[in-house]
Scaffold this active site. Structure first.
Site, PDB file in Angstrom:
ATOM      1  N   SER A 122       0.803  -1.222   0.000  1.00 20.11           N
ATOM      2  CA  SER A 122       0.000   0.000   0.000  1.00 20.11           C
ATOM      3  C   SER A 122       0.839   1.277   0.000  1.00 20.11           C
ATOM      4  O   SER A 122       1.639   1.483  -0.884  1.00 20.11           O
ATOM      5  CB  SER A 122      -0.966  -0.045   1.179  1.00 20.11           C
ATOM      6  OG  SER A 122      -1.870   1.008   1.078  1.00 20.11           O
ATOM      7  N   HIS A 123       0.660   2.106   1.044  1.00 17.50           N
ATOM      8  CA  HIS A 123       1.331   3.407   1.087  1.00 17.50           C
ATOM      9  C   HIS A 123       2.797   3.313   1.510  1.00 17.50           C
ATOM     10  O   HIS A 123       3.483   4.323   1.556  1.00 17.50           O
ATOM     11  CB  HIS A 123       0.572   4.329   2.041  1.00 17.50           C
ATOM     12  CG  HIS A 123       0.440   3.731   3.408  1.00 17.50           C
ATOM     13  ND1 HIS A 123      -0.459   2.739   3.682  1.00 17.50           N
ATOM     14  CD2 HIS A 123       1.122   3.952   4.546  1.00 17.50           C
ATOM     15  CE1 HIS A 123      -0.338   2.379   4.940  1.00 17.50           C
ATOM     16  NE2 HIS A 123       0.613   3.098   5.494  1.00 17.50           N
ATOM     17  N   ASP A 287      -2.840   6.497  -3.169  1.00 19.42           N
ATOM     18  CA  ASP A 287      -1.650   5.850  -2.614  1.00 19.42           C
ATOM     19  C   ASP A 287      -1.134   4.723  -3.510  1.00 19.42           C
ATOM     20  O   ASP A 287      -1.618   4.532  -4.628  1.00 19.42           O
ATOM     21  CB  ASP A 287      -1.941   5.332  -1.199  1.00 19.42           C
ATOM     22  CG  ASP A 287      -2.848   4.118  -1.200  1.00 19.42           C
ATOM     23  OD1 ASP A 287      -3.657   3.996  -2.139  1.00 19.42           O
ATOM     24  OD2 ASP A 287      -2.745   3.289  -0.274  1.00 19.42           O
ATOM     25  N   ASP A 289      -1.489   1.470  -3.779  1.00 20.07           N
ATOM     26  CA  ASP A 289      -2.404   0.482  -4.362  1.00 20.07           C
ATOM     27  C   ASP A 289      -3.764   1.058  -4.732  1.00 20.07           C
ATOM     28  O   ASP A 289      -4.686   0.306  -5.065  1.00 20.07           O
ATOM     29  CB  ASP A 289      -2.559  -0.715  -3.413  1.00 20.07           C
ATOM     30  CG  ASP A 289      -3.146  -0.326  -2.075  1.00 20.07           C
ATOM     31  OD1 ASP A 289      -2.951   0.829  -1.642  1.00 20.07           O
ATOM     32  OD2 ASP A 289      -3.808  -1.174  -1.442  1.00 20.07           O
ATOM     33  N   ASP A 291      -6.179   2.645  -2.998  1.00 25.97           N
ATOM     34  CA  ASP A 291      -7.381   2.642  -2.156  1.00 25.97           C
ATOM     35  C   ASP A 291      -7.512   3.909  -1.306  1.00 25.97           C
ATOM     36  O   ASP A 291      -8.581   4.193  -0.792  1.00 25.97           O
ATOM     37  CB  ASP A 291      -7.491   1.367  -1.300  1.00 25.97           C
ATOM     38  CG  ASP A 291      -6.275   1.101  -0.441  1.00 25.97           C
ATOM     39  OD1 ASP A 291      -5.308   1.892  -0.504  1.00 25.97           O
ATOM     40  OD2 ASP A 291      -6.289   0.090   0.292  1.00 25.97           O
ATOM     41  N   ARG A 292      -6.430   4.687  -1.182  1.00 28.25           N
ATOM     42  CA  ARG A 292      -6.539   5.941  -0.413  1.00 28.25           C
ATOM     43  C   ARG A 292      -6.729   7.130  -1.344  1.00 28.25           C
ATOM     44  O   ARG A 292      -6.424   7.042  -2.539  1.00 28.25           O
ATOM     45  CB  ARG A 292      -5.258   6.191   0.367  1.00 28.25           C
ATOM     46  CG  ARG A 292      -5.003   5.171   1.428  1.00 28.25           C
ATOM     47  CD  ARG A 292      -3.804   5.574   2.256  1.00 28.25           C
ATOM     48  NE  ARG A 292      -3.619   4.587   3.304  1.00 28.25           N
ATOM     49  CZ  ARG A 292      -2.986   4.817   4.427  1.00 28.25           C
ATOM     50  NH1 ARG A 292      -2.442   5.993   4.659  1.00 28.25           N
ATOM     51  NH2 ARG A 292      -2.871   3.869   5.345  1.00 28.25           N
ATOM     52  N   LYS A 387     -11.632   0.266   0.437  1.00 23.76           N
ATOM     53  CA  LYS A 387     -11.689   1.699   0.240  1.00 23.76           C
ATOM     54  C   LYS A 387     -11.253   1.981  -1.189  1.00 23.76           C
ATOM     55  O   LYS A 387     -10.549   1.164  -1.793  1.00 23.76           O
ATOM     56  CB  LYS A 387     -10.867   2.449   1.270  1.00 23.76           C
ATOM     57  CG  LYS A 387      -9.412   2.034   1.409  1.00 23.76           C
ATOM     58  CD  LYS A 387      -8.818   2.747   2.623  1.00 23.76           C
ATOM     59  CE  LYS A 387      -7.338   2.471   2.773  1.00 23.76           C
ATOM     60  NZ  LYS A 387      -7.064   1.277   3.587  1.00 23.76           N
TER      61      LYS A 387
HETATM   62  C1  VG1 Z   1      -3.192   2.249   8.573  1.00 17.74           C
HETATM   63  C2  VG1 Z   1      -4.366   3.179   8.796  1.00 17.74           C
HETATM   64  C3  VG1 Z   1      -5.667   2.421   8.661  1.00 17.74           C
HETATM   65  C4  VG1 Z   1      -5.712   1.728   7.280  1.00 17.74           C
HETATM   66  C5  VG1 Z   1      -4.480   0.861   7.097  1.00 17.74           C
HETATM   67  C6  VG1 Z   1      -4.404   0.244   5.713  1.00 17.74           C
HETATM   68  O1  VG1 Z   1      -3.187   1.239   9.550  1.00 17.74           O
HETATM   69  O2  VG1 Z   1      -4.283   3.793  10.063  1.00 17.74           O
HETATM   70  O3  VG1 Z   1      -6.747   3.297   8.838  1.00 17.74           O
HETATM   71  O4  VG1 Z   1      -6.862   0.938   7.173  1.00 17.74           O
HETATM   72  O5  VG1 Z   1      -3.309   1.641   7.280  1.00 17.74           O
HETATM   73  O6  VG1 Z   1      -4.436   1.208   4.711  1.00 17.74           O
HETATM   74  P1  VG1 Z   1      -2.237   1.302  10.856  1.00 17.74           P
HETATM   75  O7  VG1 Z   1      -2.482   0.014  11.574  1.00 17.74           O
HETATM   76  O8  VG1 Z   1      -0.858   1.480  10.350  1.00 17.74           O
HETATM   77  O9  VG1 Z   1      -2.687   2.514  11.618  1.00 17.74           O
HETATM   78  V1  VG1 Z   1      -3.687   0.881   3.236  1.00 17.74           V
HETATM   79  O10 VG1 Z   1      -4.028   1.998   2.144  1.00 17.74           O
HETATM   80  O11 VG1 Z   1      -2.158   1.100   3.667  1.00 17.74           O
HETATM   81  O12 VG1 Z   1      -3.862  -0.673   2.925  1.00 17.74           O
HETATM   82 CO    CO Z   2      -3.537   1.533   0.261  1.00 19.81          CO
END
Ligand code: VG1
Ligand code: CO
Length: 565
Positions: A122-123, A287, A289, A291-292, A387
């Site tokens: 992801s990010h 982001d 992937d 989804d953000r 998302k």
């Molecule tokens: C973070 C965010 C959470 C989100 C998750 C995955 O998790 O706070 O709200 O659902 O990333 O997003 P954490 O446990 O690091 O706070 V994604 O776009 O990175 O899959």
């Molecule tokens: Co993501």
């Protein structure tokens, strides 16, 4: 003799040993790329997944894709061979192994597949020295629930054997099907199912005419990540945006060396454009992937917590998919209470869930949630079970298109700022901020949480004054899923005050090394004289209280967070 493309294959049994620490976090398994590249690391987890799915998955079809990051090309071939070796019938793969997370959810749902795998951290940044990740989604297109991820983890601790099909690497650069005996690999266009879904949600013709409005200007930043593979076809080909509107829309294996996280710190190029001279009216980013999302107006930042509230408040009027009204709304616990106010006024069922998208799926399946969001730049709806960054951008464009409909030639554009300001006038403003302390030693991070438990949750009585505010409750958030009764405990420390202000602390579950402490603060104002004030200024008092209660600076040695949003 049959050609290679139609030959069967034999399954090789390769001995392996359990590897420590293959436990999935908030969203899949994320580790340093080098860890995933080490012997059998990825193969062990994938084999454990197939063991966890058991007989049920045999003969079934799954989808496979990813965000284009470094190591995906090798990983996809490993996964295909394990899928065949474990008796799956078919794998549908996005061309060049590309598929954005929400697009994967759409592919699974529209093709009625058994599930899908997404290769993404992801990010998190990508490259040989950065992160890699993998997540499994189930047949409704939703991230695997904890009962499955726990089962996978169980198998990673006892695994002894990998079942690998011995066919050659599959060419994923051309659309079409390759067969090895009964097993098939079908390479698909990764935009088709997703865009078909989005077309059913939004009025593309209306968006097209809004893009044709000479008063409206737009810019989109893919941060060199997966939505770059979708942006030109969506915004330029489908909606008529100018190709100049696209920034960093060629996906790269290392995301250009950047951090593909659409926030004010990491999407600085876009932020500079929107806050500079001759800024466009609207800016958005996604982001790694896809989804953000981050939504910006000219010299204006929409907080994700406000964004989901504004979308929910305007959805029925602006988005055809919601024309009959919303079934309900939901937000994660640390997300601000702005959405709660919309739910109350529109008389909608409302749910507060732990952090992570997997908790929204059951509510959506049960028809209790149409729109939901997280403060971490995640917004989405029940058209898929992830998302959805591009969905959020189209939702905002639909709101702007609707607000600007039928206004005379000379009328000024109703801007993003206007929409949010009007929202605050109706609902008041939840001032909100998140402080991230990245790369803290795990032991020190645990001490902060323990300190809060001992010195606040266990000892301070409701009604006590803390930093000028009266305490309402302090607890560690636990959630009982209203649909299946499953319980998730220890989801973050909440300190809630009688005036509605909140302080929240939790540890990130998506990092790949050390710990990240997230501190979330919120306070509510309904006096319009306050609306244009700087959030950090309004929140200064509660931030001081949060730092004092947690003793974070002393316990971690940090006097500043890494990122403020
Ligand atoms: C973070 C965010 C959470 C989100 C998750 C995955 O998790 O706070 O709200 O659902 O990333 O997003 P954490 O446990 O690091 O706070 V994604 O776009 O990175 O899959
Ligand atoms: Co993501």
């Amino acid at each position: 003799m049959a050609s290679a493309a139609t030959q069967g294959f034999s399954v090789v049994s390769k001995p392996t040993k359990p590897i420590e620490g293959q436990k999935t976090g908030t969203s899949g398994l994320r580790k340093k790329t080098k860890v995933f590249q080490s012997e059998n690391y990825l193969a062990n987890w994938i084999q454990s997944l197939f063991l966890a799915l058991g007989e049920e998955a045999k003969g079934k079809t799954i989808a496979l894709g990813g965000d284009g990051r470094y190591f995906n090309k090798e990983a996809v071939q490993i996964i295909l061979k394990l899928a065949a070796g474990n008796g799956l019938k078919k794998v549908v793969v996005g061309k060049d192994a590309i598929t954005a997370t929400p697009a994967m959810s759409a592919i699974i749902r529209r093709r009625k597949l058994y599930g899908g795998l997404i290769m993404s951290a992801s990010h998190n940044p990508a490259g040989p020295d950065e992160d890699w990740g993998i997540k499994f989604n189930y047949s409704a297109g939703e991230p695997a629930p904890e009962k499955i991820t726990d089962k996978i983890y169980g198998f990673t601790q006892s695994i002894q054997e990998l079942k690998i099909a011995d066919f050659p690497d599959v060419d994923l650069s051309k659309l079409g099907t390759t067969s090895f005996g009964d097993f098939e690999v079908e390479v698909i266009d990764y935009t088709t199912d997703y865009f078909d879904e989005l077309r059913e949600v939004f009025d593309f013709a209306k968006l097209r005419s809004f893009f044709a409005n000479p008063r409206f200007s737009f810019v989109y930043d893919a941060l060199h990540a997966v939505t770059g593979a979708y942006a030109s076809r969506l915004f330029v080909d489908e909606l008529g945006a100018s190709p100049d509107a696209l920034l960093n829309c060629v996906p790269k294996e290392d995301f250009g060396g950047g951090h593909p996280d659409p926030n004010l710190t990491y999407a600085h190029e876009l932020v500079e454009r929107l806050f500079g001279t001759d800024a466009p009216d609207f800016g958005a980013a996604s982001d790694g992937d896809g989804d953000r999302n981050m939504i910006l107006g000219r010299s204006f930042f929409v907080t994700p917590s406000d964004s989901v509230a504004v979308i929910a408040a305007n959805a029925q009027a602006a988005i055809p998919y919601f024309s009959a009204g919303l079934k309900g709304v939901a937000r994660s616990m640390p997300t601000s209470g702005a959405l709660d106010r919309v739910a109350k006024r529109l008389n909608l069922p409302f749910h507060e869930t732990p952090t992570g998208w997997k908790f929204f799926g059951n509510l959506m399946d049960a028809g209790q949630c149409s729109i939901c969001g997280e403060e971490s730049f995640g917004t989405g709806a029940d058209h898929v079970r992830e998302k959805d960054g591009l969905w959020a951008v189209l939702a905002w464009l639909s709101i702007l298109a609707t607000k600007n409909e039928g206004r005379g030639e000379g009328a000024a554009l109703v801007s993003v700022r206007d929409v949010v300001t009007e929202h605050w006038r109706t609902y008041g403003r939840n001032f909100y901020s998140r402080y991230d302390y990245e790369g803290v030693e795990s032991e020190r991070a645990e001490k902060v949480m323990a300190h809060l438990t001992e010195s606040v949750i266990d000892t301070v009585q409701p009604g006590t004054e803390l930093g000028g505010r009266v305490l309402e409750t302090a607890d560690n958030f636990a959630y009982t899923d209203p649909i299946d009764g499953s319980v998730a405990k220890g989801q973050g420390i909440r300190v809630v005050f009688r005036d509605g202000s909140r302080i929240i602390f939790r540890l990130s579950g998506t990092g790949s090394a050390g710990a990240t402490i997230r501190m979330y603060v919120e306070t509510y104002r309904d006096d319009p004289a306050d609306f244009d004030r700087d959030a950090q200024d309004v929140l200064a008092g509660i931030i001081a209280t949060a730092l004092e209660l947690s003793d974070l600076p002393a316990l971690t040695g940090r006097d500043k967070p890494t990122v403020i949003t």
